[in-house]
Motif scaffolding. Structure first.
Motif, PDB file in Angstrom:
ATOM      1  N   THR A 145      30.507  75.787  46.928  1.00 20.09           N
ATOM      2  CA  THR A 145      30.673  76.779  45.886  1.00 20.09           C
ATOM      3  C   THR A 145      30.064  76.266  44.595  1.00 20.09           C
TER       4      THR A 145
ATOM      5  N   ASP B 135      35.237  84.532  43.018  1.00 23.04           N
ATOM      6  CA  ASP B 135      36.677  84.373  43.303  1.00 23.04           C
ATOM      7  C   ASP B 135      37.429  84.727  42.024  1.00 23.04           C
ATOM      8  N   ILE B 136      38.557  85.419  42.181  1.00 19.40           N
ATOM      9  CA  ILE B 136      39.353  85.796  41.005  1.00 19.40           C
ATOM     10  C   ILE B 136      40.839  85.562  41.293  1.00 19.40           C
ATOM     11  N   ILE B 137      41.519  85.011  40.306  1.00 19.53           N
ATOM     12  CA  ILE B 137      42.973  84.840  40.413  1.00 19.53           C
ATOM     13  C   ILE B 137      43.634  85.845  39.468  1.00 19.53           C
TER      14      ILE B 137
ATOM     15  N   GLN C 201      32.894  71.319  46.896  1.00 26.26           N
ATOM     16  CA  GLN C 201      33.820  72.112  46.062  1.00 26.26           C
ATOM     17  C   GLN C 201      33.105  72.603  44.829  1.00 26.26           C
TER      18      GLN C 201
ATOM     19  N   TYR D 119      45.407  75.143  37.988  1.00 25.12           N
ATOM     20  CA  TYR D 119      46.165  75.783  39.075  1.00 25.12           C
ATOM     21  C   TYR D 119      45.903  75.133  40.426  1.00 25.12           C
ATOM     22  N   CYS D 120      44.936  74.223  40.499  1.00 20.67           N
ATOM     23  CA  CYS D 120      44.332  73.895  41.800  1.00 20.67           C
ATOM     24  C   CYS D 120      44.765  72.536  42.346  1.00 20.67           C
TER      25      CYS D 120
ATOM     26  N   PHE E  84      42.928  86.695  44.596  1.00 28.13           N
ATOM     27  CA  PHE E  84      44.182  86.054  44.968  1.00 28.13           C
ATOM     28  C   PHE E  84      45.223  86.274  43.877  1.00 28.13           C
ATOM     29  N   ILE E  85      46.483  86.362  44.311  1.00 28.34           N
ATOM     30  CA  ILE E  85      47.575  86.283  43.332  1.00 28.34           C
ATOM     31  C   ILE E  85      47.827  84.797  43.099  1.00 28.34           C
ATOM     32  N   TYR E  86      47.981  84.420  41.854  1.00 29.17           N
ATOM     33  CA  TYR E  86      48.224  83.019  41.522  1.00 29.17           C
ATOM     34  C   TYR E  86      49.418  82.472  42.330  1.00 29.17           C
ATOM     35  N   SER E  87      49.220  81.306  42.901  1.00 28.37           N
ATOM     36  CA  SER E  87      50.286  80.673  43.688  1.00 28.37           C
ATOM     37  C   SER E  87      50.560  79.285  43.099  1.00 28.37           C
TER      38      SER E  87
ATOM     39  N   ARG F 104      38.906  75.861  32.819  1.00 31.72           N
ATOM     40  CA  ARG F 104      37.647  76.101  33.529  1.00 31.72           C
ATOM     41  C   ARG F 104      36.440  75.606  32.719  1.00 31.72           C
TER      42      ARG F 104
ATOM     43  N   VAL G  43      45.761  75.383  49.507  1.00 38.36           N
ATOM     44  CA  VAL G  43      45.367  76.038  48.262  1.00 38.36           C
ATOM     45  C   VAL G  43      46.403  77.046  47.767  1.00 38.36           C
TER      46      VAL G  43
ATOM     47  N   GLN H 190      37.141  83.424  38.236  1.00 41.42           N
ATOM     48  CA  GLN H 190      38.618  83.266  38.160  1.00 41.42           C
ATOM     49  C   GLN H 190      39.290  84.226  37.188  1.00 41.42           C
TER      50      GLN H 190
ATOM     51  N   VAL I 119      43.164  71.085  44.927  1.00 40.97           N
ATOM     52  CA  VAL I 119      42.044  70.439  45.632  1.00 40.97           C
ATOM     53  C   VAL I 119      41.687  69.036  45.100  1.00 40.97           C
TER      54      VAL I 119
ATOM     55  N   ARG J 174      51.317  75.546  42.626  1.00 41.96           N
ATOM     56  CA  ARG J 174      51.188  74.393  43.515  1.00 41.96           C
ATOM     57  C   ARG J 174      51.885  73.193  42.896  1.00 41.96           C
TER      58      ARG J 174
HETATM   59  N1  SAM Z   1      35.748  74.838  44.161  1.00 43.27           N
HETATM   60  C1  SAM Z   1      35.755  76.228  44.171  1.00 43.27           C
HETATM   61  C2  SAM Z   1      35.628  76.746  42.729  1.00 43.27           C
HETATM   62  O1  SAM Z   1      35.836  76.074  41.788  1.00 43.27           O
HETATM   63  O2  SAM Z   1      35.378  77.904  42.616  1.00 43.27           O
HETATM   64  C3  SAM Z   1      36.964  76.855  44.804  1.00 43.27           C
HETATM   65  C4  SAM Z   1      37.787  76.149  45.768  1.00 43.27           C
HETATM   66  S1  SAM Z   1      39.307  76.903  46.144  1.00 43.27           S
HETATM   67  C5  SAM Z   1      39.490  76.276  47.752  1.00 43.27           C
HETATM   68  C6  SAM Z   1      38.919  78.582  46.474  1.00 43.27           C
HETATM   69  C7  SAM Z   1      39.572  79.549  45.559  1.00 43.27           C
HETATM   70  O3  SAM Z   1      40.966  79.550  45.733  1.00 43.27           O
HETATM   71  C8  SAM Z   1      39.407  79.303  44.079  1.00 43.27           C
HETATM   72  O4  SAM Z   1      38.163  79.717  43.597  1.00 43.27           O
HETATM   73  C9  SAM Z   1      40.535  80.090  43.470  1.00 43.27           C
HETATM   74  O5  SAM Z   1      40.145  81.424  43.205  1.00 43.27           O
HETATM   75  C10 SAM Z   1      41.561  80.083  44.582  1.00 43.27           C
HETATM   76  N2  SAM Z   1      42.723  79.266  44.220  1.00 43.27           N
HETATM   77  C11 SAM Z   1      42.754  77.933  44.024  1.00 43.27           C
HETATM   78  N3  SAM Z   1      44.004  77.555  43.657  1.00 43.27           N
HETATM   79  C12 SAM Z   1      44.757  78.684  43.632  1.00 43.27           C
HETATM   80  C13 SAM Z   1      46.128  78.944  43.328  1.00 43.27           C
HETATM   81  N4  SAM Z   1      46.951  77.973  42.965  1.00 43.27           N
HETATM   82  N5  SAM Z   1      46.560  80.223  43.408  1.00 43.27           N
HETATM   83  C14 SAM Z   1      45.719  81.219  43.773  1.00 43.27           C
HETATM   84  N6  SAM Z   1      44.436  81.031  44.060  1.00 43.27           N
HETATM   85  C15 SAM Z   1      43.951  79.770  44.002  1.00 43.27           C
END
Ligand code: SAM
Ligand code: SF4
Length: 517
Positions: free
Chosen positions: A307, A374-376, A272, A234-235, A405-408, A348, A121, A336, A237, A410
């Motif tokens: 979640t 959760d917040i980015i 998820q 950003y994700c 989290f700080i945005y990372s 979103r 992630v 987020q 998953v 991917r």
């Molecule tokens: N499915 C869940 C949802 O939509 O809320 C979250 C799954 S993810 C494994 C868990 C959290 O990681 C996310 O809610 C997001 O805040 C954070 N996350 C995901 N991708 C990220 C990224 N590229 N950089 C920083 N944080 C990230």
């Protein structure tokens, strides 16, 4: 500042690789003296596709008869990184190992197999795994018969597999998230072959029921669905976990009933995006609210879920949760960002206003509900005003805690291509401000419980003081109090005496007292 993505292209330079053989089972290649048998490898392009093919549910014996004593006299370790989904996958893999006769060990030096179940992630999660692989190299050199494996989300990434083939050729086994049930076969192949075995499916397979699971403690995780179709920009998953597939309600209900029979006190339903449960059923109209209503009738004291995506949180679900009982009043609802503009760029599919409206409805229907999120911070191009909108939303909702989290960036995701002019120092400073606010809100909400009586499921002794027990309230707050070890696994009522920021100190009260939280 440009995106801080690493340049992985060098890991795709396979000019020194020689193909030894290739047939319908896979291809054998040689890189730098190491032979590698690639049965299948990951592809971002295929992981992104969402086909209409039907997902079958298979009820299989995952450990073939001839492999049931394969692990006799051998020991294994699994190191798990990342979310509860990974923790639960590890429970399945532990079940498979033990059905093969393997025994768990905590001592790496006596392990015959070490598996790293990885998380993709954020980049720092990946860095940890590559660091650990570096540490394990000397052990592997000392003990060449050790089987070293990498599985989980990182294995689903093209760039990671490329990097392992090029730079960590002492790894013996790489497999992904979709073929965990193949572990016994893959282990056998890695043991008997001299080559590294790579089998990563880019497309999710069928749902395999009946896999053995080795659970510990009195709380159990239960997968209700796999994958994600949301593609937040950003994700990673949706690429690593495939398309959304729901387990059949009858299988979930049977598993929860069995856990209740075995004496588990709490279950957490995993997905998820659990609110999308059932959207993929073609033969029935049965959604997450229906599942929660059915599960609430089972005699298990607490049911949680994680979640929730705000987008699929419907009124029927709110109504079912408002009935209480074993459905606890804690909802993890990742937001987020508090800026509609950023939410749009994150894809979103909800706005600041619609999120706040959902929160209003939930709070009205479920008195005393605790919301976490959760917040980015520092999404590409996030302005100071947009960050302030996140701060004001956090204040307005009054979250009890938040993963921040700080945005990372991917590789392979759309956001990694977006222009990012926010310097890292600014992102770090925003994270500190946000964390200070979350701490203030958490302390305030714990303070509101001072003097009140809460019901705690006692999980074990406190890590810092063996005379102190620790457990959680229905709302998932951590509580410490003095009591005998016989209470572990039971529900105890305690009075809050000294609320702290991240946990609560309390003292036991007589059982007849009514609990409030
Ligand atoms: N499915 C869940 C949802 O939509 O809320 C979250 C799954 S993810 C494994 C868990 C959290 O990681 C996310 O809610 C997001 O805040 C954070 N996350 C995901 N991708 C990220 C990224 N590229 N950089 C920083 N944080 C990230
Ligand atoms: Fe990632 Fe969004 Fe899916 Fe959650 S809903 S797993 S953040 S893509």
């Amino acid at each position: 500042m440009a995106n801080e993505t690493k340049d992985y292209s060098r890991y795709f330079d396979f000019s020194d690789a020689k193909i030894i053989s290739e047939d319908e089972h896979g291809k054998r290649i040689r890189i730098g003296g190491r032979e590698i048998f690639i049965m299948s490898e990951p592809s971002y392009r295929r992981e992104k596709q969402r086909g209409k093919e039907e997902i079958k549910v298979l009820y299989e014996e995952a450990v073939p008869e001839e492999l049931r004593t394969f692990g006799k006299g051998k020991k294994y370790i699994i190191q798990t990184y990342g979310c509860q989904m990974n923790e639960h996958d590890t429970e399945v893999m532990k079940g498979l190992f033990e059905h093969m006769g393997f025994e768990w060990t905590d001592d790496r030096r006596e392990a015959d197999v070490i598996l790293l179940n990885t998380c993709a992630v954020r980049e720092n999660a990946e860095d940890k795994v590559f660091g650990e692989l570096g540490n394990l190299k000397s052990l592997k050199l000392e003990k060449p018969e050790l089987i070293l494996g990498v599985c989980g989300c990182m294995s689903q990434e093209e760039s990671v597999v490329g990097r392992i083939l090029q730079k960590h050729a002492y790894v013996d086994l790489v497999f992904g998230t979709h073929n965990i049930h193949r572990l016994p076969i893959l282990l056998r192949d890695a043991y008997f072959g001299k080559e590294m075995v790579v089998e990563v499916w880019s497309k999710e397979g069928d749902i395999i029921e009946n896999l053995p699971k080795k659970r510990e403690g009195m709380r159990a995780w239960v997968n209700i669905m796999y994958g994600c179709d949301k593609f937040c920009t950003y994700c990673i998953v949706p690429y690593t976990r495939g398309k959304e597939r729901s387990r059949l309600p009858e299988d979930v209900i049977a598993e929860v009933r069995e856990l209740a029979r075995q004496g588990y006190r709490e279950i957490t339903l995993l997905g998820q995006n659990v609110n999308a449960y059932g959207k993929d059923f073609t033969d029935r109209d049965y959604r997450f609210a229906d599942l929660m209503a059915d599960l609430s009738k089972i005699d298990i004291p607490r049911i949680r879920f994680t979640t929730s995506h705000p987008r699929d949180f419907d009124d029927k679900l709110i109504e079912v949760l408002s009935r209480g009982g074993n459905l606890v009043e804690h909802i993890h609802l990742p937001v987020q960002s508090g800026s509609t503009e950023i939410l749009k760029r994150m894809s979103r599919k909800y706005t600041r206003e619609s999120y706040l409206e959902l929160v209003r409805k939930i709070k009205a229907a479920i008195p005393g509900v605790v919301l976490t999120t959760d917040i980015i911070v520092g999404f590409p191009g996030e302005t100071e005003e947009q960050f302030e909108e996140t701060m004001s939303l956090v204040r307005e909702v009054g979250f009890d805690s938040a993963y921040t989290f700080i945005y990372s960036p991917r590789a392979g995701t759309p956001a990694a291509e977006m222009e990012d002019n926010v310097p890292m120092e600014v992102k770090k400073e925003r994270l500190i401000r946000l964390n200070d606010l979350v701490a203030e809100l958490s302390k305030r909400s714990n303070e509101a419980l001072r003097g009140r009586v809460v019901e705690v499921l006692v999980e074990g002794r406190s890590k810092s003081n063996p005379n102190v027990l620790s457990g959680r309230t229905r709302t998932n707050k951590l509580v410490h109090f003095e009591g005998p070890p016989e209470w572990i696994g039971s529900f105890v009522h305690v009075r809050v005496t000294d609320p702290q920021t991240w946990y609560i100190k309390a003292e036991p009260v007589r059982q007849e007292t009514g609990a409030v939280s």
